[in-house]
Structure formats: C-alpha cells, structure tokens
Design a protein around this motif. Structure first.
Motif, PDB file in Angstrom:
ATOM      1  N   TYR A 147       2.648  -7.855 -22.005  1.00  0.00           N
ATOM      2  CA  TYR A 147       3.162  -7.219 -20.794  1.00  0.00           C
ATOM      3  C   TYR A 147       1.965  -6.799 -19.948  1.00  0.00           C
ATOM      4  CZ  TYR A 147       5.054  -3.579 -17.746  1.00  0.00           C
ATOM      5  OH  TYR A 147       5.381  -2.808 -16.653  1.00  0.00           O
ATOM      6  N   PHE A 148       1.977  -7.160 -18.656  1.00  0.00           N
ATOM      7  CA  PHE A 148       0.878  -6.847 -17.753  1.00  0.00           C
ATOM      8  C   PHE A 148       1.360  -5.823 -16.731  1.00  0.00           C
ATOM      9  CE2 PHE A 148       0.201 -11.014 -19.486  1.00  0.00           C
ATOM     10  CZ  PHE A 148      -1.147 -11.043 -19.775  1.00  0.00           C
ATOM     11  N   GLN A 149       0.714  -4.672 -16.741  1.00  0.00           N
ATOM     12  CA  GLN A 149       1.139  -3.576 -15.874  1.00  0.00           C
ATOM     13  C   GLN A 149       0.180  -3.449 -14.699  1.00  0.00           C
ATOM     14  OE1 GLN A 149       3.146  -0.113 -17.534  1.00  0.00           O
ATOM     15  NE2 GLN A 149       1.537   1.174 -16.656  1.00  0.00           N
ATOM     16  N   PHE A 150       0.718  -3.666 -13.501  1.00  0.00           N
ATOM     17  CA  PHE A 150      -0.102  -3.623 -12.296  1.00  0.00           C
ATOM     18  C   PHE A 150      -0.266  -2.208 -11.757  1.00  0.00           C
ATOM     19  CE2 PHE A 150       1.998  -7.959 -11.696  1.00  0.00           C
ATOM     20  CZ  PHE A 150       0.990  -8.603 -12.371  1.00  0.00           C
ATOM     21  N   VAL A 151       0.709  -1.358 -12.033  1.00  0.00           N
ATOM     22  CA  VAL A 151       0.682   0.016 -11.532  1.00  0.00           C
ATOM     23  C   VAL A 151       0.807   0.950 -12.724  1.00  0.00           C
ATOM     24  CG1 VAL A 151       1.817   1.721 -10.071  1.00  0.00           C
ATOM     25  CG2 VAL A 151       1.724  -0.664  -9.340  1.00  0.00           C
ATOM     26  N   LEU A 178      -4.077  -6.152  -9.251  1.00  0.00           N
ATOM     27  CA  LEU A 178      -3.529  -7.506  -9.323  1.00  0.00           C
ATOM     28  C   LEU A 178      -4.619  -8.464  -9.797  1.00  0.00           C
ATOM     29  CD1 LEU A 178      -1.363  -7.614  -6.066  1.00  0.00           C
ATOM     30  CD2 LEU A 178      -0.644  -7.109  -8.404  1.00  0.00           C
ATOM     31  N   ASP A 179      -4.883  -8.425 -11.088  1.00  0.00           N
ATOM     32  CA  ASP A 179      -5.861  -9.340 -11.674  1.00  0.00           C
ATOM     33  C   ASP A 179      -5.191 -10.677 -12.000  1.00  0.00           C
ATOM     34  OD1 ASP A 179      -7.889  -7.455 -11.606  1.00  0.00           O
ATOM     35  OD2 ASP A 179      -7.406  -6.673 -13.595  1.00  0.00           O
ATOM     36  N   PRO A 180      -5.925 -11.791 -11.902  1.00  0.00           N
ATOM     37  CA  PRO A 180      -5.372 -13.075 -12.343  1.00  0.00           C
ATOM     38  C   PRO A 180      -5.001 -13.013 -13.823  1.00  0.00           C
ATOM     39  CG  PRO A 180      -7.415 -13.395 -11.114  1.00  0.00           C
ATOM     40  CD  PRO A 180      -7.300 -11.924 -11.375  1.00  0.00           C
ATOM     41  N   ILE A 181      -3.932 -13.713 -14.189  1.00  0.00           N
ATOM     42  CA  ILE A 181      -3.450 -13.719 -15.567  1.00  0.00           C
ATOM     43  C   ILE A 181      -3.483 -15.148 -16.097  1.00  0.00           C
ATOM     44  CG2 ILE A 181      -1.434 -13.351 -17.058  1.00  0.00           C
ATOM     45  CD1 ILE A 181      -0.609 -11.115 -15.123  1.00  0.00           C
ATOM     46  N   ILE A 222      -4.945 -13.921 -24.535  1.00  0.00           N
ATOM     47  CA  ILE A 222      -5.146 -13.662 -23.117  1.00  0.00           C
ATOM     48  C   ILE A 222      -6.560 -14.084 -22.739  1.00  0.00           C
ATOM     49  CG2 ILE A 222      -5.184 -11.926 -21.298  1.00  0.00           C
ATOM     50  CD1 ILE A 222      -3.290 -10.239 -22.955  1.00  0.00           C
ATOM     51  N   ASN A 223      -6.664 -14.998 -21.765  1.00  0.00           N
ATOM     52  CA  ASN A 223      -7.968 -15.423 -21.254  1.00  0.00           C
ATOM     53  C   ASN A 223      -8.393 -14.620 -20.034  1.00  0.00           C
ATOM     54  OD1 ASN A 223      -7.841 -17.570 -23.191  1.00  0.00           O
ATOM     55  ND2 ASN A 223      -6.647 -18.776 -21.743  1.00  0.00           N
ATOM     56  N   LYS A 224      -7.399 -14.219 -19.212  1.00  0.00           N
ATOM     57  CA  LYS A 224      -7.669 -13.439 -18.012  1.00  0.00           C
ATOM     58  C   LYS A 224      -6.579 -12.371 -17.879  1.00  0.00           C
ATOM     59  CE  LYS A 224      -9.542 -17.426 -15.466  1.00  0.00           C
ATOM     60  NZ  LYS A 224      -9.371 -18.289 -14.258  1.00  0.00           N
ATOM     61  N   GLY A 225      -6.974 -11.206 -17.385  1.00  0.00           N
ATOM     62  CA  GLY A 225      -5.999 -10.152 -17.138  1.00  0.00           C
ATOM     63  C   GLY A 225      -5.827  -9.168 -18.269  1.00  0.00           C
ATOM     64  N   ASP A 226      -6.692  -9.231 -19.297  1.00  0.00           N
ATOM     65  CA  ASP A 226      -6.505  -8.349 -20.446  1.00  0.00           C
ATOM     66  C   ASP A 226      -6.773  -6.884 -20.113  1.00  0.00           C
ATOM     67  OD1 ASP A 226      -9.107  -9.298 -20.050  1.00  0.00           O
ATOM     68  OD2 ASP A 226      -9.733  -8.783 -22.072  1.00  0.00           O
ATOM     69  N   GLY A 227      -7.450  -6.619 -18.987  1.00  0.00           N
ATOM     70  CA  GLY A 227      -7.719  -5.239 -18.606  1.00  0.00           C
ATOM     71  C   GLY A 227      -6.484  -4.442 -18.241  1.00  0.00           C
ATOM     72  N   CYS A 228      -5.397  -5.130 -17.876  1.00  0.00           N
ATOM     73  CA  CYS A 228      -4.144  -4.442 -17.550  1.00  0.00           C
ATOM     74  C   CYS A 228      -3.021  -4.851 -18.493  1.00  0.00           C
ATOM     75  CB  CYS A 228      -3.742  -4.707 -16.098  1.00  0.00           C
ATOM     76  SG  CYS A 228      -3.371  -6.443 -15.712  1.00  0.00           S
ATOM     77  N   PHE A 236      -8.243  -6.901 -29.914  1.00  0.00           N
ATOM     78  CA  PHE A 236      -8.162  -8.340 -29.703  1.00  0.00           C
ATOM     79  C   PHE A 236      -6.914  -8.649 -28.880  1.00  0.00           C
ATOM     80  CE2 PHE A 236     -10.812  -8.040 -33.460  1.00  0.00           C
ATOM     81  CZ  PHE A 236     -11.784  -9.005 -33.232  1.00  0.00           C
ATOM     82  N   PRO A 237      -7.040  -9.258 -27.710  1.00  0.00           N
ATOM     83  CA  PRO A 237      -5.870  -9.571 -26.874  1.00  0.00           C
ATOM     84  C   PRO A 237      -5.146 -10.815 -27.370  1.00  0.00           C
ATOM     85  CG  PRO A 237      -7.858 -10.332 -25.788  1.00  0.00           C
ATOM     86  CD  PRO A 237      -8.305  -9.640 -27.055  1.00  0.00           C
TER      87      PRO A 237
END
Length: 257
Positions: A190-194, A216-219, A163-169, A147-148
């Motif tokens: 924390y959102f990790q792009f790399v 770079l997903d929307p957050i 988290i509504n958007k960006g939970d994949g990263c 659960f995010p």
C-alpha cells in the motif's frame, strides 16, 4: 504544515469548533484569514481521479509501474494512497496459502485461518515512521520492516513482490479473513501519498489531520514467480538473495553495498 482531513466526522467538527471558540477565534477572524490567503470554499461538483498503471513482462517477471506524473484528480478531493494488486491467490488455493512479511526475522500469516470479526488489519510502514512528519505517541515497541518485499507460497508454487521505486511511502498491509464465504484474507503493498495522523487534543478527544502536500513518488514493483518445486520460504529467500547480488545490492559475503 498539516490541515484538517477532508470530510471530518460530526464529532470531529464539533470538537474543532469547541476548541476554536475556547481560543476566542470568531467567524470574522476566519473570513479575514481566508481573504488574506485567497482561499475559496469547495463546491458540490463531481469528484474524479485518474491513475495510470503499466504492466509489462521483463525477464520473465511481472513489472508494475504507476507513473506519479500521470496521477490527476479534481481539486475537491485528495488521493490518500493506492493499493497495488492485493488479491494474489484469493480465487484458488487459499486453503494452502501462507504469506511471509519481513517483520523482525520474518512473520508468517496463514491466509486460510479465519480470524475473529474484530481482528484489525496489519498495516506497517517500511523503515518505520517518519517522526519529522508525525507525532510519537504510545510506548509499544514494534519491529520495523527493512526489506520492501513479501512472499506468498501455496501447494502450486510461490511468488514474491519487491518494490523497486516508491518504497519511501510504502506500507505492508494484510487484511485477515473473517468470513471465508465473503471476504478472503489478502495482502500486499500500500502506497500512501498523504500522511494521516491522529492528533491528541485533550484527554477525551483526538482529531485526524493530513499533510498539506502529497508525496507522489514513482512506483515500480517486480513480481517473481517460482514453480511448484520451489515453493518454500527458503526457495524465495535464495531467489531474492540472488537478485540482490546480481543487482549489486548485496555482496557475496552478505554485506549490503
């Protein structure tokens, strides 16, 4: 494709040179390959980046958006990730603050407890690791975060972030308090792009690598605040369940749709 991370340590550089020399790779080989792909070495120009953050109030909740298409950086740096609003309730009320993270059936972190100076942070990716991107090392077993969301309670009320958007990263990060006078305990998304991964080279040496392309997903995060009369974990769970049912993500029987 994975490439060496920016600014490796001297030990990492020495190890890489050693492995290349053992493989018979020469400076002439390097120059030939760089010319073939049009590689141009970096320079000493100043690094910069720009990240836009949009705050809005929607239906009484705080909504935070980080538009991915507006993230820019100079070509001599790579943005690894960002941490969004990690310092909730660190200025006041820390002595009564607890954090709930969705680890297993739920883990509670007492943010006012002083941990030993060598205590490491809690950093786990939602839904587990992507083994198409990283090596599977070790034998430890951990609960995945399915659960995010996380919650915070204290004597004055409660809140939770979803988290509504960006939970994949996205990761859940909690930094323990090691000295109440200098650094309070804190935590958040924390959102990790790399993706950074430790690669085993031989029995004595590892190097860090990162994926060549950033994700770079929307957050978008929604923070919901509850009054003092509803400052328990049960209150947070009930409010979150009601939000999921209203959004059509959870049926009244408790089965995800």
């Amino acid at each position: 494709m994975r490439v060496l991370k920016n600014l490796p340590s001297k030990i990492e550089r020495d190890n890489i040179v050693k492995y290349l020399e053992q493989a018979g790779f020469t400076e002439e080989d390097r120059d030939e390959q760089e010319a073939a792909v049009g590689y141009v070495g970096g320079d000493d120009k100043t690094a910069y980046y720009t990240i836009s953050v949009v705050y809005s109030i929607q239906n009484g909740n705080l909504v935070v958006d980080v538009p991915a298409d507006q993230i820019t950086a100079s070509d001599n740096i790579k943005i690894q990730g960002i941490e969004v609003l990690p310092m909730w309730n660190t200025a006041n009320g820390l002595s009564s603050t607890n954090m709930l993270i969705p680890d297993g059936s739920g883990a509670i972190v007492e943010m006012n407890k002083i941990a030993a100076s060598g205590t490491s942070e809690y950093l786990e990716r939602f839904y587990g690791k992507d083994y198409a991107q990283v090596q599977k090392n070790g034998t430890s077993q951990k609960y995945n975060l399915y659960f995010p969301v996380y919650g915070i309670t204290n004597d004055d009320g409660a809140m939770y972030g979803e988290i509504n958007k960006g939970d994949g990263c996205a990761y859940m990060r909690v930094e323990p308090c090691t000295d109440i006078k200098t650094t309070p305990g804190y935590g958040g998304f924390y959102f990790q792009f790399v993706d950074i991964e430790q690669v085993h080279m031989d029995k004595d040496n590892d190097v860090l690598t990162y994926s060549n392309e950033a994700v770079l997903d929307p957050i978008e995060i929604t923070y919901t605040f509850l009054p003092k009369a509803k400052n328990t974990w049960v209150d947070i769970a009930q409010d979150y369940k009601a939000r999921l049912e209203k959004a059509g993500k959870l049926s009244s029987a408790g089965v995800s749709s």
